[in-house]
Design an enzyme around this catalytic site. Structure first.
Site, PDB file in Angstrom:
ATOM      1  N   HIS A  73       0.821  -1.221   0.000  1.00 49.04           N
ATOM      2  CA  HIS A  73       0.000   0.000   0.000  1.00 49.04           C
ATOM      3  C   HIS A  73       0.855   1.271   0.000  1.00 49.04           C
ATOM      4  CE1 HIS A  73       0.231  -0.363   4.540  1.00 49.04           C
ATOM      5  NE2 HIS A  73       0.398   0.930   4.406  1.00 49.04           N
ATOM      6  N   ASP A 104       0.357  -7.597   1.161  1.00 52.73           N
ATOM      7  CA  ASP A 104       0.745  -6.206   1.440  1.00 52.73           C
ATOM      8  C   ASP A 104       2.261  -6.012   1.516  1.00 52.73           C
ATOM      9  OD1 ASP A 104       0.447  -3.542   1.812  1.00 52.73           O
ATOM     10  OD2 ASP A 104      -0.481  -3.630   3.789  1.00 52.73           O
ATOM     11  N   SER A 182       4.591   2.103   8.306  1.00 54.77           N
ATOM     12  CA  SER A 182       4.315   1.005   7.378  1.00 54.77           C
ATOM     13  C   SER A 182       5.549   0.641   6.570  1.00 54.77           C
ATOM     14  CB  SER A 182       3.216   1.406   6.390  1.00 54.77           C
ATOM     15  OG  SER A 182       2.000   1.524   7.043  1.00 54.77           O
TER      16      SER A 182
END
Length: 492
Positions: A73, A104, A182
């Site tokens: 993402h 992901d 992230s």
């Protein structure tokens, strides 16, 4: 006073010890990089154009083979990706090698040799145990320098991966994972990477719950890329199943007292399992590992986990041995595993959305990003019940089947009276069932009949005169600045 000094000294040594522990735990901090990405997302509601570009920053880390790992993402719909090393003022242009939507994870590289100088790649450790200490390193919002947060592994189970709409093994930790964290690595106390930070739980009753993608999922992604030169995905069993915990149900299904397993409710018609399995078969074991009546298998000492974990450990195209009970007989099948083909796909893997326009009617295929674009992040509550029911329960009958809808009507004299049709499924065209968007476009384009008749959901029909409908299309496209009546993938 002496008491106070003693306390102060204790505090001092503890702080120093913590500093030494962090330094010992994170020798590879220099391998953690900041990822800058410019995204240009497709506009699913107006599929002939893209949205305004926006920038984001996140974290990543260098692994062997001149490669960098980050989250999918973080670089989704990228137009440009740059990486910056710790303590450096230079941003290096990166190339995206693979994007694993379900897990992901994304794999990047940099062609500039200078980027790789003086950095040792991160090494991977084994799956941590509960209560093991973890340190998450990254570049979260709130500053430009590297940030280190520490916590422990508080839970390990099959988790819902929000970005990929899939369920894979995940670690829950009690360290804060904020926006920008992230893609950063989570280290164990030996300085080995045990996961990638990727999402946190946002809820008013919850504090400091972060989630980490563990090493089995990461190594699966890397090996998959190395084997096939691209990301092929995680295989799944194309079935829906039911627990067999009720003794009467087990008895009725002809199970012996020592037999355990789960009952198959439905099988995806497009899945390889469809050739072998039947509804009401009881799956007793997967690759020789017995499945319990609640669908779990032994994991580690004192732990159990959903049997989908065993499936996700395999690679697309590999075979698995399924032992099933059918009418009191035990059968064994070797099944070639495949990734999932959904009627309403969770992703369109970075491709632009398909569309077709005739007489102002915009036809498109439904996907989860489309629903999100039309109805917001709460689309599972806001979207029409008919579409949601198909999203949650319908199965594709053929690999190329799509759910085609009239997404909107661009108002013109030709389509008077049809203006209010929005997101309504197209079932048939001139009496022929509509299987997918490409088929619909080719049927309309080659139609020589007097009328175009579209049969929609709820017994609604749209009838247009073929000649005038086709003649009106170019003017409507010009009015709305639409470059073409169909997307490029339909022209082929």
């Amino acid at each position: 006073m002496a008491m106070e000094i003693a306390w102060w000294r204790l505090g001092e040594t503890t702080a120093a010890e913590i500093g030494r522990q962090v330094a010992k735990a994170v020798p590879s901090m220099d391998a953690v990089v900041k990822v800058f990405c410019v995204h240009t997302e497709p506009n699913f509601s107006l599929p002939w154009q893209r949205k305004r570009q926006y920038s984001s920053s996140s974290s990543g880390f260098i692994i062997g083979g001149r490669r960098v790992l980050t989250n999918a993402h973080s670089v989704e719909h990228f137009t440009q990706v740059k990486l910056k090393k710790r303590g450096s003022d230079t941003k290096y242009l990166a190339t995206v090698l693979a994007i694993g939507t379900e897990c992901d994870i994304a794999l990047l590289t940099v062609s500039d040799d200078e980027f790789w100088e003086g950095v040792s790649p991160v090494e991977f450790g084994s799956l941590p145990a509960l209560q093991d200490a973890v340190t998450v390193v990254g570049y979260p919002i709130g500053g430009d320098t590297i940030s280190v947060t520490s916590g422990v592994v508080s839970r390990m189970e099959i988790l819902s991966y929000v970005h990929g709409s899939t369920e894979l093994l995940g670690l829950q930790i009690d360290a804060a994972i904020n926006s920008g964290n992230s893609g950063g690595p989570a280290f164990n106390d030996k300085g080995k990477c045990v996961g990638i930070a990727f999402q946190s739980l946002k809820h008013e009753d919850v504090e400091n719950i972060g989630y980490v993608i563990p090493t089995p999922v990461i190594t699966h992604f890397i090996h998959d890329y190395e084997k096939s030169g691209e990301y092929t995905g995680f295989p799944i069993l194309g079935i829906e199943w039911q627990k067999m915990e009720n003794p009467d149900l087990r008895k009725a299904m002809g199970m012996a007292p020592e037999q355990k397993g789960v009952r198959i409710r439905r099988i995806e018609p497009t899945a390889p399992e469809f050739q072998f399995l039947k509804p009401s078969d009881i799956i007793l074991s997967f690759d020789g590992i017995d499945i319990a009546n609640d669908g779990t298998v032994p994991f580690r000492h004192g732990e159990r986990i959903g049997f989908s974990y065993l499936v996700s450990q395999k690679y697309t195209g590999e075979n698995a041995v399924l032992k099933v009970l059918r009418k009191s007989k035990v059968l064994e099948f070797s099944v070639k595993l495949a990734s999932h083909k959904r009627l309403i796909p969770a992703h369109i893997r970075g491709r632009p959305p398909s569309y077709y326009i005739v007489a102002g009617f915009v036809f498109t295929a439904i996907s989860v990003p489309y629903l999100r674009s039309e109805y917001g992040k709460d689309y599972e509550y806001e979207a029409p019940v008919k579409l949601l029911e198909k999203h949650l329960h319908s199965m594709a009958q053929t690999p190329d089947e799509q759910l085609v809808v009239v997404s909107q009507v661009l108002v013109s004299d030709i389509n008077i009276g049809y203006e209010e049709i929005v997101n309504t499924q197209v079932l048939a065209f001139n009496g022929k069932p509509v299987k997918n968007l490409k088929e619909l476009a080719s049927m309309v384009e080659s139609c020589k009949e007097e009328f175009l008749q579209f049969d929609l959901e709820y017994q609604q029909i749209v009838v247009l005169e073929t000649k005038t409908a086709k003649a009106a299309t170019p003017d409507i496209l010009t009015t709305h600045c639409i470059p073409s009546a169909m997307s490029d993938d339909l022209k082929v």
